[in-house]
Write a protein that holds these residues in place. Structure first.
Motif, PDB file in Angstrom:
ATOM      1  N   ASN A 191       7.582 -14.689  -2.009  1.00 12.93           N
ATOM      2  CA  ASN A 191       6.616 -15.656  -2.529  1.00 12.93           C
ATOM      3  C   ASN A 191       5.171 -15.208  -2.326  1.00 12.93           C
ATOM      4  OD1 ASN A 191       8.534 -17.716  -3.346  1.00 12.93           O
ATOM      5  ND2 ASN A 191       8.895 -18.032  -1.164  1.00 12.93           N
ATOM      6  N   ARG A 192       4.989 -14.012  -1.748  1.00 14.36           N
ATOM      7  CA  ARG A 192       3.638 -13.512  -1.478  1.00 14.36           C
ATOM      8  C   ARG A 192       3.392 -12.204  -2.225  1.00 14.36           C
ATOM      9  NH1 ARG A 192       2.812 -11.957   3.991  1.00 14.36           N
ATOM     10  NH2 ARG A 192       0.642 -11.776   3.323  1.00 14.36           N
ATOM     11  N   PRO A 193       2.105 -11.839  -2.455  1.00  9.42           N
ATOM     12  CA  PRO A 193       1.788 -10.600  -3.170  1.00  9.42           C
ATOM     13  C   PRO A 193       2.296  -9.361  -2.433  1.00  9.42           C
ATOM     14  CG  PRO A 193      -0.142 -12.026  -2.997  1.00  9.42           C
ATOM     15  CD  PRO A 193       0.903 -12.619  -2.118  1.00  9.42           C
ATOM     16  N   VAL A 194       2.650  -8.345  -3.204  1.00 12.74           N
ATOM     17  CA  VAL A 194       3.162  -7.091  -2.660  1.00 12.74           C
ATOM     18  C   VAL A 194       2.411  -5.922  -3.286  1.00 12.74           C
ATOM     19  CG1 VAL A 194       5.197  -5.601  -2.380  1.00 12.74           C
ATOM     20  CG2 VAL A 194       5.473  -8.089  -2.359  1.00 12.74           C
ATOM     21  N   VAL A 195       2.092  -4.921  -2.465  1.00 13.14           N
ATOM     22  CA  VAL A 195       1.593  -3.633  -2.951  1.00 13.14           C
ATOM     23  C   VAL A 195       2.618  -2.577  -2.553  1.00 13.14           C
ATOM     24  CG1 VAL A 195      -0.224  -1.898  -2.844  1.00 13.14           C
ATOM     25  CG2 VAL A 195      -0.818  -4.321  -2.697  1.00 13.14           C
ATOM     26  N   THR A 196       3.115  -1.832  -3.523  1.00 11.95           N
ATOM     27  CA  THR A 196       4.078  -0.780  -3.218  1.00 11.95           C
ATOM     28  C   THR A 196       3.364   0.561  -3.090  1.00 11.95           C
ATOM     29  OG1 THR A 196       4.577  -0.355  -5.568  1.00 11.95           O
ATOM     30  CG2 THR A 196       5.913  -2.008  -4.428  1.00 11.95           C
ATOM     31  N   THR A 197       3.914   1.407  -2.245  1.00 12.71           N
ATOM     32  CA  THR A 197       3.350   2.734  -1.996  1.00 12.71           C
ATOM     33  C   THR A 197       4.483   3.703  -1.733  1.00 12.71           C
ATOM     34  OG1 THR A 197       1.786   3.972  -0.593  1.00 12.71           O
ATOM     35  CG2 THR A 197       3.038   2.223   0.473  1.00 12.71           C
ATOM     36  N   CYS A 198       4.184   4.999  -1.744  1.00  6.21           N
ATOM     37  CA  CYS A 198       5.222   6.019  -1.499  1.00  6.21           C
ATOM     38  C   CYS A 198       4.510   7.326  -1.159  1.00  6.21           C
ATOM     39  CB  CYS A 198       6.141   6.162  -2.714  1.00  6.21           C
ATOM     40  SG  CYS A 198       5.290   6.664  -4.228  1.00  6.21           S
ATOM     41  N   GLY A 199       5.024   8.449  -1.630  1.00  6.26           N
ATOM     42  CA  GLY A 199       4.386   9.731  -1.364  1.00  6.26           C
ATOM     43  C   GLY A 199       3.208  10.005  -2.274  1.00  6.26           C
ATOM     44  N   SER A 200       3.396   9.760  -3.580  1.00  2.00           N
ATOM     45  CA  SER A 200       2.319  10.052  -4.532  1.00  2.00           C
ATOM     46  C   SER A 200       2.264   9.047  -5.670  1.00  2.00           C
ATOM     47  CB  SER A 200       2.477  11.469  -5.099  1.00  2.00           C
ATOM     48  OG  SER A 200       3.697  11.575  -5.839  1.00  2.00           O
ATOM     49  N   GLY A 201       2.817   7.857  -5.457  1.00  2.00           N
ATOM     50  CA  GLY A 201       2.716   6.810  -6.464  1.00  2.00           C
ATOM     51  C   GLY A 201       3.808   6.805  -7.513  1.00  2.00           C
TER      52      GLY A 201
END
Length: 291
Positions: free
Chosen positions: A235-245
């Motif tokens: 129910n809350r905002p999420v920012v995803t990340t990884c090695g290079s997008g």
């Protein structure tokens, strides 16, 4: 009837039935990590879904950035994709040669530039081949088509925004890398990067939202369980990340399938955050608050 904007996935059966549609284009968005020794364009020319064009992630990028395949300026993106025949008024189906790996990155990129009629082929080329469906070889020769970029800044985060979020905590940060890299026990595949993760971030390796034998996205119930177990409040905002997008977008696609629309990708990801500098780094497992 498939709603590209809502569903974001199409099956191999659906694509086979709709390949000849005049408003449909198929895109091979394959990408391989440095050091794998594979050339995705060469693999495309050896075999691809009939009528597909090749989207080169390492070519359609910001030419002014030293970071790998950062999102390009709108004029660069529109110039590149129009030459691929990918323009206004078309439905796009994106696939890759591994299944669900790099295709979601290009799905996300088109959505960032305002083109919502785009979906990922569930299972990608491996499932297509396993079902004995047709392929062709050689280069693609598409007709140019105008593309109008309409940037959606809500879908992208930069280094400054992630730094600010460390204080505000307004957005949950979710890392798609493997646990060893996240915890700092495994080395990064790119040279010159520190090991560890963004402080306070959660970890859900992207492979855990994909059914490995078929290379298809897990169903909604299983996806919800994976995200919840990783400590994500849906129910809350999420920012995803990884090695290079790239694989961050796999998690973005999975969240989209669950109806979660407040999701962005940190484009620089660990290739930027992990550089020597003033960005703080934590090691060890994520702290997951269980409700």
């Amino acid at each position: 009837m498939v709603d590209f904007d809502k569903d974001a996935l199409v099956s191999t059966e659906w694509l086979a039935d709709n390949l000849g549609a005049p408003d449909l284009r198929v895109v091979d968005a394959s990408y391989y990590l440095p050091g794998e020794g594979l050339d995705p364009r060469r693999e495309f020319e050896a075999q691809h879904i009939p009528g597909a064009v090749f989207f080169d992630i390492d070519d359609i990028k910001d030419p002014s950035s030293d970071l790998p395949h950062m999102v390009p300026p709108p004029h660069v993106f529109s110039s590149k994709v129009r030459k691929l025949g990918l323009g206004d008024g078309l439905r796009l189906v994106i696939y890759d040669q591994r299944g669900i790996w790099s295709a979601p990155r290009v799905w996300w990129t088109f959505r960032y530039f305002g083109h919502d009629e785009v979906a990922v082929l569930d299972g990608g080329l491996p499932k297509w081949l396993n079902e004995g469906r047709p392929v062709e070889e050689g280069e693609a020769h598409p007709e140019e088509r105008h593309f109008t970029p309409r940037m959606n800044s809500f879908l992208l985060r930069d280094r400054g925004q992630i730094l600010a979020n460390l204080k505000s905590g307004g957005e949950q940060v979710l890392d798609a890398r493997g646990r060893g890299r996240f915890e700092g026990s495994d080395p990064e595949p790119r040279q010159g990067l520190r090991s560890g993760h963004i402080p306070g971030s959660c970890n859900l390796p992207f492979v855990e939202v994909v059914e490995q034998s078929a290379q298809t996205l897990l169903d909604a119930a299983a996806l919800k369980e994976r995200f919840t177990a990783a400590g994500i409040d849906l129910n809350r905002p999420v920012v995803t990340t990884c090695g290079s997008g790239v694989t961050a977008a796999v998690l973005s696609l999975a969240l989209h399938r669950l109806g979660h629309r407040d999701v962005a990708v940190y484009d620089g990801s660990w290739s930027e955050w992990g550089l020597e500098g003033d960005t703080p780094v934590e090691t060890g497992p994520a702290t997951v608050e269980q409700s």
